[in-house]
Design a protein around this motif. Sequence first.
Motif, PDB file in Angstrom:
ATOM      1  N   GLY A 109      40.264  -3.054  -2.867  1.00 30.53           N
ATOM      2  CA  GLY A 109      39.439  -1.845  -2.901  1.00 30.53           C
ATOM      3  C   GLY A 109      39.035  -1.366  -1.516  1.00 30.53           C
ATOM      4  N   ILE A 110      39.941  -1.481  -0.556  1.00 29.63           N
ATOM      5  CA  ILE A 110      39.597  -1.152   0.834  1.00 29.63           C
ATOM      6  C   ILE A 110      39.517   0.361   1.049  1.00 29.63           C
ATOM      7  CG2 ILE A 110      40.558  -1.218   3.197  1.00 29.63           C
ATOM      8  CD1 ILE A 110      41.291  -4.133   2.620  1.00 29.63           C
ATOM      9  N   ALA A 111      40.420   1.105   0.411  1.00 26.77           N
ATOM     10  CA  ALA A 111      40.445   2.559   0.641  1.00 26.77           C
ATOM     11  C   ALA A 111      39.919   3.299  -0.587  1.00 26.77           C
ATOM     12  CB  ALA A 111      41.881   2.995   0.936  1.00 26.77           C
ATOM     13  N   ASP A 112      39.237   4.407  -0.347  1.00 23.81           N
ATOM     14  CA  ASP A 112      38.793   5.249  -1.466  1.00 23.81           C
ATOM     15  C   ASP A 112      40.015   5.656  -2.292  1.00 23.81           C
ATOM     16  OD1 ASP A 112      36.226   5.200  -0.518  1.00 23.81           O
ATOM     17  OD2 ASP A 112      36.381   7.105   0.569  1.00 23.81           O
ATOM     18  N   TYR A 113      39.841   5.784  -3.554  1.00 24.48           N
ATOM     19  CA  TYR A 113      40.867   6.212  -4.519  1.00 24.48           C
ATOM     20  C   TYR A 113      41.985   5.179  -4.717  1.00 24.48           C
ATOM     21  CZ  TYR A 113      38.321  10.382  -3.259  1.00 24.48           C
ATOM     22  OH  TYR A 113      37.305  11.261  -2.967  1.00 24.48           O
ATOM     23  N   ALA A 114      41.787   3.985  -4.137  1.00 22.64           N
ATOM     24  CA  ALA A 114      42.690   2.864  -4.437  1.00 22.64           C
ATOM     25  C   ALA A 114      41.768   1.762  -4.966  1.00 22.64           C
ATOM     26  CB  ALA A 114      43.447   2.411  -3.192  1.00 22.64           C
ATOM     27  N   PRO A 115      41.290   1.927  -6.196  1.00 21.05           N
ATOM     28  CA  PRO A 115      40.272   1.011  -6.714  1.00 21.05           C
ATOM     29  C   PRO A 115      40.787  -0.415  -6.832  1.00 21.05           C
ATOM     30  CG  PRO A 115      41.126   2.402  -8.481  1.00 21.05           C
ATOM     31  CD  PRO A 115      41.738   2.913  -7.210  1.00 21.05           C
ATOM     32  N   LYS A 116      39.868  -1.371  -6.697  1.00 24.73           N
ATOM     33  CA  LYS A 116      40.336  -2.755  -6.637  1.00 24.73           C
ATOM     34  C   LYS A 116      40.933  -3.277  -7.948  1.00 24.73           C
ATOM     35  CE  LYS A 116      35.837  -5.049  -6.555  1.00 24.73           C
ATOM     36  NZ  LYS A 116      34.973  -5.574  -5.528  1.00 24.73           N
ATOM     37  N   ASP A 117      40.788  -2.509  -9.022  1.00 22.22           N
ATOM     38  CA  ASP A 117      41.431  -2.961 -10.260  1.00 22.22           C
ATOM     39  C   ASP A 117      42.801  -2.285 -10.472  1.00 22.22           C
ATOM     40  OD1 ASP A 117      40.692  -0.398 -10.852  1.00 22.22           O
ATOM     41  OD2 ASP A 117      39.498  -0.876 -12.633  1.00 22.22           O
ATOM     42  N   CYS A 118      43.311  -1.611  -9.410  1.00 21.65           N
ATOM     43  CA  CYS A 118      44.537  -0.823  -9.631  1.00 21.65           C
ATOM     44  C   CYS A 118      45.776  -1.687  -9.918  1.00 21.65           C
ATOM     45  CB  CYS A 118      44.792   0.160  -8.482  1.00 21.65           C
ATOM     46  SG  CYS A 118      45.165  -0.611  -6.906  1.00 21.65           S
ATOM     47  N   VAL A 119      45.726  -2.977  -9.589  1.00 18.11           N
ATOM     48  CA  VAL A 119      46.883  -3.838  -9.889  1.00 18.11           C
ATOM     49  C   VAL A 119      46.698  -4.528 -11.254  1.00 18.11           C
ATOM     50  CG1 VAL A 119      48.330  -5.752  -9.022  1.00 18.11           C
ATOM     51  CG2 VAL A 119      47.268  -4.211  -7.393  1.00 18.11           C
ATOM     52  N   ASP A 120      45.475  -4.480 -11.775  1.00 19.45           N
ATOM     53  CA  ASP A 120      45.157  -5.246 -12.991  1.00 19.45           C
ATOM     54  C   ASP A 120      46.060  -4.927 -14.182  1.00 19.45           C
ATOM     55  OD1 ASP A 120      43.227  -6.489 -11.603  1.00 19.45           O
ATOM     56  OD2 ASP A 120      41.519  -5.663 -12.697  1.00 19.45           O
ATOM     57  N   LYS A 121      46.542  -3.680 -14.234  1.00 17.49           N
ATOM     58  CA  LYS A 121      47.368  -3.378 -15.411  1.00 17.49           C
ATOM     59  C   LYS A 121      48.822  -3.823 -15.261  1.00 17.49           C
ATOM     60  CE  LYS A 121      47.477   1.492 -14.321  1.00 17.49           C
ATOM     61  NZ  LYS A 121      46.930   2.648 -14.217  1.00 17.49           N
ATOM     62  N   TYR A 122      49.082  -4.593 -14.198  1.00 13.54           N
ATOM     63  CA  TYR A 122      50.435  -5.143 -14.023  1.00 13.54           C
ATOM     64  C   TYR A 122      50.314  -6.678 -14.049  1.00 13.54           C
ATOM     65  CZ  TYR A 122      50.823  -0.346 -12.609  1.00 13.54           C
ATOM     66  OH  TYR A 122      50.734   1.027 -12.594  1.00 13.54           O
ATOM     67  N   PRO A 123      50.243  -7.260 -15.248  1.00 13.68           N
ATOM     68  CA  PRO A 123      49.946  -8.697 -15.364  1.00 13.68           C
ATOM     69  C   PRO A 123      50.939  -9.603 -14.642  1.00 13.68           C
ATOM     70  CG  PRO A 123      50.478  -7.728 -17.529  1.00 13.68           C
ATOM     71  CD  PRO A 123      50.411  -6.613 -16.562  1.00 13.68           C
ATOM     72  N   ASP A 124      52.216  -9.176 -14.553  1.00 10.69           N
ATOM     73  CA  ASP A 124      53.191 -10.030 -13.844  1.00 10.69           C
ATOM     74  C   ASP A 124      52.806 -10.161 -12.372  1.00 10.69           C
ATOM     75  OD1 ASP A 124      54.622 -10.300 -16.105  1.00 10.69           O
ATOM     76  OD2 ASP A 124      56.314  -9.045 -15.499  1.00 10.69           O
ATOM     77  N   SER A 125      52.315  -9.049 -11.811  1.00 11.45           N
ATOM     78  CA  SER A 125      51.937  -9.072 -10.389  1.00 11.45           C
ATOM     79  C   SER A 125      50.689  -9.926 -10.194  1.00 11.45           C
ATOM     80  CB  SER A 125      51.673  -7.651  -9.877  1.00 11.45           C
ATOM     81  OG  SER A 125      52.834  -6.876 -10.049  1.00 11.45           O
ATOM     82  N   ILE A 126      49.741  -9.805 -11.106  1.00  9.20           N
ATOM     83  CA  ILE A 126      48.511 -10.605 -10.997  1.00  9.20           C
ATOM     84  C   ILE A 126      48.846 -12.102 -11.124  1.00  9.20           C
ATOM     85  CG2 ILE A 126      46.321 -11.133 -12.195  1.00  9.20           C
ATOM     86  CD1 ILE A 126      46.149  -8.538 -10.604  1.00  9.20           C
ATOM     87  N   ALA A 127      49.745 -12.420 -12.062  1.00  7.64           N
ATOM     88  CA  ALA A 127      50.121 -13.832 -12.251  1.00  7.64           C
ATOM     89  C   ALA A 127      50.840 -14.355 -10.997  1.00  7.64           C
ATOM     90  CB  ALA A 127      51.028 -13.972 -13.475  1.00  7.64           C
ATOM     91  N   TYR A 128      51.628 -13.480 -10.382  1.00  5.40           N
ATOM     92  CA  TYR A 128      52.357 -13.866  -9.169  1.00  5.40           C
ATOM     93  C   TYR A 128      51.383 -14.148  -8.014  1.00  5.40           C
ATOM     94  CZ  TYR A 128      55.156 -13.181  -4.944  1.00  5.40           C
ATOM     95  OH  TYR A 128      55.717 -13.323  -3.700  1.00  5.40           O
ATOM     96  N   LEU A 129      50.397 -13.277  -7.847  1.00  6.41           N
ATOM     97  CA  LEU A 129      49.399 -13.495  -6.784  1.00  6.41           C
ATOM     98  C   LEU A 129      48.750 -14.868  -6.976  1.00  6.41           C
ATOM     99  CD1 LEU A 129      47.431 -10.097  -6.451  1.00  6.41           C
ATOM    100  CD2 LEU A 129      49.404 -10.878  -5.148  1.00  6.41           C
ATOM    101  N   LYS A 130      48.462 -15.173  -8.229  1.00  5.93           N
ATOM    102  CA  LYS A 130      47.801 -16.439  -8.537  1.00  5.93           C
ATOM    103  C   LYS A 130      48.724 -17.628  -8.179  1.00  5.93           C
ATOM    104  CE  LYS A 130      44.969 -18.302 -12.277  1.00  5.93           C
ATOM    105  NZ  LYS A 130      45.751 -19.350 -12.926  1.00  5.93           N
ATOM    106  N   ARG A 131      50.013 -17.471  -8.499  1.00  7.76           N
ATOM    107  CA  ARG A 131      50.949 -18.570  -8.179  1.00  7.76           C
ATOM    108  C   ARG A 131      51.015 -18.799  -6.676  1.00  7.76           C
ATOM    109  NH1 ARG A 131      54.023 -16.235 -12.199  1.00  7.76           N
ATOM    110  NH2 ARG A 131      55.626 -15.347 -10.839  1.00  7.76           N
ATOM    111  N   VAL A 132      51.023 -17.710  -5.910  1.00  7.22           N
ATOM    112  CA  VAL A 132      51.064 -17.878  -4.442  1.00  7.22           C
ATOM    113  C   VAL A 132      49.780 -18.576  -3.985  1.00  7.22           C
ATOM    114  CG1 VAL A 132      51.118 -16.689  -2.205  1.00  7.22           C
ATOM    115  CG2 VAL A 132      52.575 -15.879  -4.085  1.00  7.22           C
ATOM    116  N   GLU A 133      48.642 -18.131  -4.511  1.00 10.97           N
ATOM    117  CA  GLU A 133      47.360 -18.721  -4.093  1.00 10.97           C
ATOM    118  C   GLU A 133      47.234 -20.179  -4.517  1.00 10.97           C
ATOM    119  OE1 GLU A 133      44.538 -15.933  -5.659  1.00 10.97           O
ATOM    120  OE2 GLU A 133      44.849 -14.581  -3.951  1.00 10.97           O
TER     121      GLU A 133
END
Length: 237
Positions: free
Chosen positions: A200-224
């Motif tokens: 959520g660093i920039a206006d109009y790019a809300p921090k939940d904007c990736v939330d509707k892409y579960p594969d990407s969220i799961a991938y971030l978690k695997r990297v972490e």
Amino acid sequence: MSAEAARKLLIGDDGAGTSKLEYFDIEGVAEQVRIAFSVADVPFEDVRIAWSDWGTKKPTTKYGQLPQLILPDGTIVTQSEAMLRLAGAADKQGKLYPDDAKSRLEIDQLLGLVGDFARAWRPCLYIGMRPQAFGHPEKKDWADADKTIEKLRTEFIKNELPRYLEYFAEKHGKDKFLTGDDLTIADIAVYMQIRYFTRGIADYAPKDCVDKYPDSIAYLKRVEEHPKVAEYKKNKA
Ligand SMILES: N[C@@H](CCC(=O)N[C@@H](CS)C(=O)NCC(=O)O)C(=O)O
């Protein structure tokens, strides 16, 4: 470049040297390098330059920019992507940036793609910071500034973000990471770029904007959850 050669550059012939990574106290383009050094078990000095010191420091740098990496022999390295590849090459296990042409070709293409992703976002970000660079008046004299910034960023989040997430998901959707079971520097770069949009660093790019892409969220978690990445994050916290 072999791991031995890369490590020699980074920690000296006797392995007792240290490279100094100078950057601002932000994630920006250097966090991927910090993570890669940590995953590759390369000790480094993590120097954070205060914005208040930047005016004096800037003219002393090669291109007026950070990061810069100062090797034990005094060589100054610029460009975060060059640093990322060097850190990857220094992995003794040979996983981060394997020393064979086929693996490197695959990783280099992914680094190119994540570079495209970052470049596509840049005008959307910078139009809010330096509208003159895009032929507009300064923000204070530009009545349509906010409307234009909103339009550009909203359209990016709606169209470009899912397009790139999909490209990466085609890879990590099949395997644990982008190129298989092992984390590479491409994963670190892609992780950082997707993570940027979750902050959520920039206006109009809300921090939940990736939330509707579960594969990407799961991938971030695997990297972490990669033990070395998790260790880096724990030490940083
Ligand atoms: N291509 C360079 C870009 C470096 C860069 O853009 N640095 C910015 C911070 S992210 C900087 O030093 N800005 C301060 C300035 O230009 O005065 C890299 O990846 O290392």
